[in-house]
Design a protein around this motif. Sequence first.
Motif, PDB file in Angstrom:
ATOM      1  N   PRO A 268      10.270 -18.287  80.747  1.00  0.00           N
ATOM      2  CA  PRO A 268       9.737 -17.689  79.502  1.00  0.00           C
ATOM      3  C   PRO A 268       8.361 -18.221  79.128  1.00  0.00           C
ATOM      4  O   PRO A 268       7.462 -17.453  78.743  1.00  0.00           O
ATOM      5  N   SER A 269       8.168 -19.548  79.245  1.00  0.00           N
ATOM      6  CA  SER A 269       6.848 -20.111  78.943  1.00  0.00           C
ATOM      7  C   SER A 269       5.799 -19.606  79.921  1.00  0.00           C
ATOM      8  O   SER A 269       4.645 -19.297  79.529  1.00  0.00           O
ATOM      9  N   PHE A 270       6.158 -19.484  81.182  1.00  0.00           N
ATOM     10  CA  PHE A 270       5.215 -18.988  82.178  1.00  0.00           C
ATOM     11  C   PHE A 270       4.821 -17.545  81.883  1.00  0.00           C
ATOM     12  O   PHE A 270       3.632 -17.176  81.975  1.00  0.00           O
ATOM     13  N   LEU A 271       5.785 -16.719  81.491  1.00  0.00           N
ATOM     14  CA  LEU A 271       5.475 -15.329  81.142  1.00  0.00           C
ATOM     15  C   LEU A 271       4.601 -15.250  79.901  1.00  0.00           C
ATOM     16  O   LEU A 271       3.694 -14.401  79.807  1.00  0.00           O
ATOM     17  N   ARG A 272       4.866 -16.133  78.936  1.00  0.00           N
ATOM     18  CA  ARG A 272       4.047 -16.146  77.725  1.00  0.00           C
ATOM     19  C   ARG A 272       2.604 -16.526  78.046  1.00  0.00           C
ATOM     20  O   ARG A 272       1.638 -15.943  77.514  1.00  0.00           O
ATOM     21  N   VAL A 273       2.420 -17.511  78.910  1.00  0.00           N
ATOM     22  CA  VAL A 273       1.067 -17.915  79.314  1.00  0.00           C
ATOM     23  C   VAL A 273       0.375 -16.769  80.036  1.00  0.00           C
ATOM     24  O   VAL A 273      -0.825 -16.496  79.809  1.00  0.00           O
ATOM     25  N   LEU A 274       1.097 -16.053  80.888  1.00  0.00           N
ATOM     26  CA  LEU A 274       0.505 -14.914  81.583  1.00  0.00           C
ATOM     27  C   LEU A 274       0.089 -13.822  80.602  1.00  0.00           C
ATOM     28  O   LEU A 274      -0.975 -13.197  80.750  1.00  0.00           O
ATOM     29  N   ARG A 275       0.920 -13.607  79.571  1.00  0.00           N
ATOM     30  CA  ARG A 275       0.591 -12.587  78.580  1.00  0.00           C
ATOM     31  C   ARG A 275      -0.669 -12.982  77.794  1.00  0.00           C
ATOM     32  O   ARG A 275      -1.537 -12.145  77.512  1.00  0.00           O
ATOM     33  N   VAL A 276      -0.775 -14.266  77.420  1.00  0.00           N
ATOM     34  CA  VAL A 276      -1.967 -14.731  76.697  1.00  0.00           C
ATOM     35  C   VAL A 276      -3.207 -14.596  77.563  1.00  0.00           C
ATOM     36  O   VAL A 276      -4.276 -14.148  77.089  1.00  0.00           O
ATOM     37  N   LEU A 277      -3.103 -14.971  78.821  1.00  0.00           N
ATOM     38  CA  LEU A 277      -4.247 -14.852  79.717  1.00  0.00           C
ATOM     39  C   LEU A 277      -4.655 -13.393  79.888  1.00  0.00           C
ATOM     40  O   LEU A 277      -5.852 -13.073  79.960  1.00  0.00           O
ATOM     41  N   GLU A 278      -3.664 -12.501  79.933  1.00  0.00           N
ATOM     42  CA  GLU A 278      -3.975 -11.082  80.058  1.00  0.00           C
ATOM     43  C   GLU A 278      -4.713 -10.574  78.825  1.00  0.00           C
ATOM     44  O   GLU A 278      -5.704  -9.815  78.934  1.00  0.00           O
TER      45      GLU A 278
END
Length: 291
Positions: A268-278
């Motif tokens: 979940p944290s990894f997906l959240r970081v990917l969403r922020v970077l996007e």
Amino acid sequence: MLPALLITLTVLASSLAALAWWRGEQREALRDRLLHGLVAAEAEVEVDLSAGDYGLTGRRRFAYHLARLLGTVPGRGLIVGVGAAVGFGVALATTGDAMRAAGIGAASGILALLAVMLLLRARRLGFERAVRYELPNALELLAAIMEGGLAFEAALVHVLRESDRDHPLYFDLDVVSEAMRRGRRRGEALRLWAQRCNIAAVADVSAALVQADQTGGPLGQVLHHHARALFRENEAEIQRRAERVPIRMIFPMIFTIFPALFVVTAMPSFLRVLRVLEEVMKGAGSVVGGR
């Protein structure tokens, strides 16, 4: 064609004539014994109790002879040859390439030998473990029965009567009891037991019992002593195996449990970081486009 047929008919007629003559002789001999009242019982076939395959049936007998076969160089070569032939035939039928099939056949022969050796080793280790774990119980039971006033032979008969004859230990003890019933001395039967089992613990117990029998020592005390010693050894081995369990659990945890924990906790944290970077990359792209 005709000479071969004549030869075959001649051999067949000769065989039938010989069989008829032999049966006639048997009938005459039986008639003579009946007329004179001399019908004798058939002589008992002498049994080699020291043979390692005595009493074995089915898979146990096959495994014994297979182990003896692998103990020789021609036997190992036979296993390799059979495995190589099977692998070559299957590979040639599926691929059609003779050179490739030859390589696969050679590898199949080596793998067949290794597989058979590992299987027999696992079977041997299971046999030794079963005998070593059950031996102190049998010794304690024998000592308790002997303290009631029975001799070693009678106590062994009582133990075998209440035990599972398919168990490796009681199977060999049954052979020991049969050897004493057939007239062998107690020491010879005990040495036969040690020879058949080929286990250090059984050899120690057999040697101690033979020595006590020769010197006139109490067999019950010897049985109690070795039973307690074997109980301690089994307990120590169980403790050592229990201490090795955490170390053996590391590899299953690394390859099975840790990936699942990583997916549940870190994903979940990894997906959240990917969403922020996007979102950051989209914002940077819109700013550059506005300029």
